[in-house]
Scaffold this motif. Sequence first.
Motif, PDB file in Angstrom:
ATOM      1  N   CYS A   1       0.696  -1.233   0.001  1.00  0.00           N
ATOM      2  CA  CYS A   1      -0.096   0.284   0.011  1.00  0.00           C
ATOM      3  C   CYS A   1       0.789   1.250   0.023  1.00  0.00           C
ATOM      4  N   LYS A   2       0.396   2.296  -0.482  1.00  0.00           N
ATOM      5  CA  LYS A   2       1.109   3.598  -0.348  1.00  0.00           C
ATOM      6  C   LYS A   2       1.418   3.826   0.908  1.00  0.00           C
ATOM      7  N   ASN A   3       2.922   4.244   1.005  1.00  0.00           N
ATOM      8  CA  ASN A   3       3.690   4.497   2.264  1.00  0.00           C
ATOM      9  C   ASN A   3       4.347   3.375   2.782  1.00  0.00           C
ATOM     10  N   ASP A   4       4.051   2.308   2.311  1.00  0.00           N
ATOM     11  CA  ASP A   4       4.665   0.972   2.961  1.00  0.00           C
ATOM     12  C   ASP A   4       5.791   0.723   2.589  1.00  0.00           C
ATOM     13  N   LEU A   5       6.857   0.491   3.325  1.00  0.00           N
ATOM     14  CA  LEU A   5       8.194   0.296   3.098  1.00  0.00           C
ATOM     15  C   LEU A   5       8.582  -1.222   2.522  1.00  0.00           C
ATOM     16  N   LEU A   6       9.214  -1.189   1.257  1.00  0.00           N
ATOM     17  CA  LEU A   6       9.720  -2.371   0.770  1.00  0.00           C
ATOM     18  C   LEU A   6      10.882  -2.912   1.328  1.00  0.00           C
ATOM     19  N   GLN A   7      11.785  -1.640   1.785  1.00  0.00           N
ATOM     20  CA  GLN A   7      13.104  -1.859   2.268  1.00  0.00           C
ATOM     21  C   GLN A   7      13.257  -0.699   3.537  1.00  0.00           C
TER      22      GLN A   7
END
Length: 189
Positions: free
Chosen positions: A32-38
Amino acid sequence: MKEILEHIRKYYPLSEETAAILMSICTEEKFCKNDLLQESGALARYYYFIKSGLVGYYTVDEQGNSVYKIFFEENSFVAATAAIVENRPSDFNIVALEDCSVIRYPAREYREFLSKYHDLALFHIRYLEKNWVVQKEPLEISLKHATAKDRYLELIEKGSLLNRLKQHHIASYLGITPTQLSRIKKELS
């Protein structure tokens, strides 16, 4: 997951065996928007292929400001590559700037495959050459010699990316404040 294979084949054709082994470690994920992938400070464990959405690659300066290095759109590969290569925590965050659909694959297994599958290694080399050498060189020169206004005009030429970014993302990428960006935009209009 055919999108990733189609994109890889633009750089180098994979054998059916190599494609199958690569697909065996890939999973589709949604962010989702604003989630961190890293997350900065964490070990970088994955490579990502962006099927849909937009992500930003940034660090945080001493004042707590986000400093964006680059943005990745659909059909892009993204990872904290230096951290993966050096097996160390990442200096950068990778954040979903829009809802994203990605194909994620573990760095450790992928890097093992690079030594076993010649065609995959050739893809990897050609991808790095084109995207991290050829495309980054003008940006590095621009950062040393071009004004923020010139860099903004270059960003405008990239078209769709500009319309998808918030003003503070653009300002951060250009190394200026949102107020300075507003002045540049006013001057250009």
